[in-house]
Write an enzyme that holds these catalytic residues in place. Structure first.
Site, PDB file in Angstrom:
ATOM      1  N   HIS A 307      65.977  53.122  38.583  1.00  0.00           N
ATOM      2  CA  HIS A 307      66.706  53.160  37.412  1.00  0.00           C
ATOM      3  C   HIS A 307      67.505  54.294  37.258  1.00  0.00           C
ATOM      4  O   HIS A 307      67.122  55.403  37.561  1.00  0.00           O
ATOM      5  CB  HIS A 307      65.935  52.595  36.312  1.00  0.00           C
ATOM      6  CG  HIS A 307      66.808  52.006  35.220  1.00  0.00           C
ATOM      7  ND1 HIS A 307      67.402  52.866  34.332  1.00  0.00           N
ATOM      8  CD2 HIS A 307      67.076  50.733  34.993  1.00  0.00           C
ATOM      9  CE1 HIS A 307      68.101  51.769  33.522  1.00  0.00           C
ATOM     10  NE2 HIS A 307      67.874  50.677  33.908  1.00  0.00           N
ATOM     11  N   ASP A 364      64.257  43.733  36.629  1.00  0.00           N
ATOM     12  CA  ASP A 364      64.576  42.518  37.475  1.00  0.00           C
ATOM     13  C   ASP A 364      63.423  41.998  38.698  1.00  0.00           C
ATOM     14  O   ASP A 364      63.680  41.123  39.361  1.00  0.00           O
ATOM     15  CB  ASP A 364      65.946  42.897  38.194  1.00  0.00           C
ATOM     16  CG  ASP A 364      66.844  42.938  37.092  1.00  0.00           C
ATOM     17  OD1 ASP A 364      67.003  42.071  36.152  1.00  0.00           O
ATOM     18  OD2 ASP A 364      68.013  43.738  37.217  1.00  0.00           O
TER      19      ASP A 364
HETATM   20  N1  CMC Z   1      65.728  51.227  47.226  1.00  0.00           N
HETATM   21  C1  CMC Z   1      65.931  52.070  47.834  1.00  0.00           C
HETATM   22  N2  CMC Z   1      66.382  53.366  47.536  1.00  0.00           N
HETATM   23  C2  CMC Z   1      66.647  53.647  46.286  1.00  0.00           C
HETATM   24  C3  CMC Z   1      66.600  52.424  45.515  1.00  0.00           C
HETATM   25  C4  CMC Z   1      66.197  51.268  45.888  1.00  0.00           C
HETATM   26  N3  CMC Z   1      65.966  50.144  44.929  1.00  0.00           N
HETATM   27  N4  CMC Z   1      66.937  53.001  44.053  1.00  0.00           N
HETATM   28  C5  CMC Z   1      67.608  54.257  44.500  1.00  0.00           C
HETATM   29  N5  CMC Z   1      67.260  54.557  45.684  1.00  0.00           N
HETATM   30  C6  CMC Z   1      67.283  56.040  46.431  1.00  0.00           C
HETATM   31  C7  CMC Z   1      68.816  56.367  46.477  1.00  0.00           C
HETATM   32  O1  CMC Z   1      69.111  56.079  47.737  1.00  0.00           O
HETATM   33  C8  CMC Z   1      68.943  57.949  46.296  1.00  0.00           C
HETATM   34  O2  CMC Z   1      68.176  58.440  47.576  1.00  0.00           O
HETATM   35  P1  CMC Z   1      68.745  59.672  48.034  1.00  0.00           P
HETATM   36  O3  CMC Z   1      68.529  60.819  47.073  1.00  0.00           O
HETATM   37  O4  CMC Z   1      68.041  60.056  49.067  1.00  0.00           O
HETATM   38  O5  CMC Z   1      70.202  59.531  48.351  1.00  0.00           O
HETATM   39  C9  CMC Z   1      67.821  58.002  45.105  1.00  0.00           C
HETATM   40  O6  CMC Z   1      66.866  56.910  45.358  1.00  0.00           O
HETATM   41  C10 CMC Z   1      68.390  58.156  43.822  1.00  0.00           C
HETATM   42  O7  CMC Z   1      69.100  56.899  43.351  1.00  0.00           O
HETATM   43  P2  CMC Z   1      70.733  56.805  43.019  1.00  0.00           P
HETATM   44  O8  CMC Z   1      71.101  55.746  43.704  1.00  0.00           O
HETATM   45  O9  CMC Z   1      71.129  58.313  43.031  1.00  0.00           O
HETATM   46  O10 CMC Z   1      70.232  56.331  41.433  1.00  0.00           O
HETATM   47  P3  CMC Z   1      71.255  55.796  40.556  1.00  0.00           P
HETATM   48  O11 CMC Z   1      70.903  56.186  39.193  1.00  0.00           O
HETATM   49  O12 CMC Z   1      72.760  55.985  40.833  1.00  0.00           O
HETATM   50  O13 CMC Z   1      71.030  54.078  40.877  1.00  0.00           O
HETATM   51  C11 CMC Z   1      70.079  51.888  40.659  1.00  0.00           C
HETATM   52  C12 CMC Z   1      70.351  53.354  39.878  1.00  0.00           C
HETATM   53  C13 CMC Z   1      69.472  50.990  39.470  1.00  0.00           C
HETATM   54  C14 CMC Z   1      71.707  51.505  40.746  1.00  0.00           C
HETATM   55  C15 CMC Z   1      69.501  51.972  41.952  1.00  0.00           C
HETATM   56  O14 CMC Z   1      68.190  52.370  41.807  1.00  0.00           O
HETATM   57  C16 CMC Z   1      69.473  50.644  42.776  1.00  0.00           C
HETATM   58  O15 CMC Z   1      70.469  50.503  43.517  1.00  0.00           O
HETATM   59  N6  CMC Z   1      68.483  49.851  42.619  1.00  0.00           N
HETATM   60  C17 CMC Z   1      68.527  48.651  43.045  1.00  0.00           C
HETATM   61  C18 CMC Z   1      69.408  47.681  42.316  1.00  0.00           C
HETATM   62  C19 CMC Z   1      68.521  47.122  41.069  1.00  0.00           C
HETATM   63  O16 CMC Z   1      67.142  46.794  40.925  1.00  0.00           O
HETATM   64  N7  CMC Z   1      69.195  47.235  39.796  1.00  0.00           N
HETATM   65  C20 CMC Z   1      68.792  46.815  38.854  1.00  0.00           C
HETATM   66  C21 CMC Z   1      68.696  47.947  37.659  1.00  0.00           C
HETATM   67  S1  CMC Z   1      67.788  47.493  36.335  1.00  0.00           S
HETATM   68  C22 CMC Z   1      68.727  46.352  35.416  1.00  0.00           C
HETATM   69  C23 CMC Z   1      69.802  46.992  34.645  1.00  0.00           C
HETATM   70  O17 CMC Z   1      70.712  47.261  35.366  1.00  0.00           O
HETATM   71  O18 CMC Z   1      69.682  47.218  33.488  1.00  0.00           O
END
Ligand code: CMC
Length: 430
Positions: A307, A364
């Site tokens: 998140h 989720d």
């Molecule tokens: N699985 C594997 N790796 C992950 C995941 C995941 N679900 N989420 C984040 N990471 C990794 C990401 O690749 C990054 O790694 P590195 O630092 O090595 O590049 C690190 O963790 C930080 O992640 P980020 O992508 O910079 O985080 P963000 O704040 O930009 O993205 C997110 C947040 C929710 C989009 C992401 O965690 C994600 O894609 N999760 C899976 C989709 C999901 O479950 N979304 C629902 C969110 S809750 C409902 C709502 O939207 O309110």
């Protein structure tokens, strides 16, 4: 005098005031940055940008705290109805008994959609995603309410269009499901409350009376309360952004539905179930899936994990996990997908890849298992999210429109394209 932040650029010092929220959150007020310095702040994804001051929802992502209008989510999930929470979010206070009864009665009164709108459903293919249909239908609703076009709404106008929206999305969602499975529409009933009414429209038919079980209605109530708002996420920011152009409430919310549909946002609940199904179909090897996620070449994510704001267990996921157990026990359902989800969580929470990145289950991760147990199809999971989020979107739209110094949302960019060059006539192009 309050705190001051200083920026030194090319030897010149510039001062900016510091804002402090009621929970001691700090922000540097950069509104005069460009005016004073000629520079803009660069932050794609807006991870460090506060787009507004808001009094609706508070999140402390490090501590795993979520409150609506100051009230902890755990208390609301235990005690409040969705309709009550909608009132709280939109009007800022819990309704008293008289106010709640009146508010609920208005939901019942406005649950029908215009008969002409039923024809719209005929235009969609059976496989059309219900989020696309919901978004288009909500925008189309604007056509039936000319008062939406008035920039200055009276409080009565606002109340009516809000109630109509929250009430009608439920009818639209259920009708789109009936259309998909080829059954006749079931109309809303005035003797049923918000959630039982929805379940009845979904699952009753001319030859089948659906008995709404308390445990099912209660599980759905909890999910709706938990999903009702989550401050400035992608969907809500979209609603605010569209609304800042003075676009009407329904058009703004329609944009929010589209933003929420994405798999990184509210569409993740659908993807989680699909991920669990795919792990199950390939033999249930959780360790192998975790290895795939960690191998970045695969571009595979553990959906329902991670998140932007929570760097701790999402408090909503904690409640949903517990409610999933209760519901499945009550219904006597053994869902192999739940077992896979539990194993995935266990494996991830002790794996350094997830621990170092502070990746925990989000809202989720477990919700899809509750929807499955109720019989809600997997592609309708984001629709359920959107129906609940209406309450928060309306609250944010109203808060934004009530701002004394409302300005259209209009970010800047750092241009990295060609510098000026001349047009080349066709005969001279290579
Ligand atoms: N699985 C594997 N790796 C992950 C995941 C995941 N679900 N989420 C984040 N990471 C990794 C990401 O690749 C990054 O790694 P590195 O630092 O090595 O590049 C690190 O963790 C930080 O992640 P980020 O992508 O910079 O985080 P963000 O704040 O930009 O993205 C997110 C947040 C929710 C989009 C992401 O965690 C994600 O894609 N999760 C899976 C989709 C999901 O479950 N979304 C629902 C969110 S809750 C409902 C709502 O939207 O309110």
């Amino acid at each position: 005098m309050g705190d001051i932040a200083k920026i030194i650029l090319n030897g010149n010092e510039y001062e900016f005031p510091v804002l402090t929220g009621t929970e001691q959150e700090k922000a540097i007020d950069m509104r005069t940055l460009r005016l004073k310095t000629g520079y803009i702040a660069f932050d794609p994804g807006y991870a460090n940008v506060g787009s507004c001051q808001s009094a609706i929802t508070f999140i402390d992502g490090d501590k795993g705290i979520l409150r609506y209008r100051g009230i902890p989510i755990e208390q609301l999930a235990e005690h409040a109805s969705f309709v009550e929470v909608a009132y709280l979010l939109i009007y800022g206070e819990l309704p008293n008994e008289k106010e709640l009864n009146k508010w609920s009665a208005e939901f019942t009164e406005h649950s029908m959609i215009h008969e002409d709108m039923k024809n719209f459903f005929d235009g969609y293919p059976a496989g059309g995603h219900p989020m696309g249909i919901l978004s288009a239908m909500v925008c189309s609703l604007s056509a039936y309410y000319p008062e939406l076009e008035r920039v200055e709404l009276t409080s009565m106008d606002f109340r009516r269009i809000s109630v109509e929206l929250i009430s009608k999305v439920r009818t639209i969602a259920a009708f789109s499901y009936k259309k998909k499975i080829g059954e006749p529409f079931v109309y809303p009933r005035s003797d049923l409350k918000y959630i039982p009414n929805f379940l009845n429209m979904m699952f009753s038919s001319p030859n089948r009376v659906y008995e709404v079980q308390d445990c099912v209605a209660n599980a759905l109530r909890t999910l709706f309360v938990l999903h009702a708002d989550h401050e400035q996420n992608c969907g809500t920011s979209s609603v605010r952004m569209v609304g800042s152009s003075l676009a009407n409430l329904y058009a703004s919310v329609s944009a929010g539905i589209c933003a929420l549909w994405g798999p990184l946002h509210g569409g993740a609940n659908q993807r989680v179930t699909e991920m669990l199904q795919s792990i199950q179909q390939s033999g249930g090897d959780v360790a192998h899936f975790i290895t795939q996620v960690k191998d970045r070449k695969n571009n595979t994510k553990l959906m329902g994990f991670g998140h932007r704001v929570y760097k701790n267990y999402d408090p909503r996921a904690k409640i949903i996990k517990q409610r999933t157990d209760v519901l499945l026990n009550k219904l006597g359902i053994h869902d192999p997908l739940l077992e896979i989800a539990l194993k995935l969580e266990e494996a991830a929470l002790k794996d350094s890849f997830f621990v170092e990145r502070k990746l925990y289950p989000n809202v989720d991760f477990y919700s899809g298992i509750i929807y499955r147990a109720i019989g809600i199809p997997v592609d309708m999971a984001p629709v359920m999210f959107a129906m609940a989020r209406m309450a928060g979107w309306i609250a944010h739209w109203k808060e934004m429109r009530d701002e004394a110094d409302l300005r259209i949302s209009r970010p800047r960019q750092v241009y990295v394209g060609h510098q000026q060059r001349d047009f080349i006539p066709m005969e001279k192009r290579g």
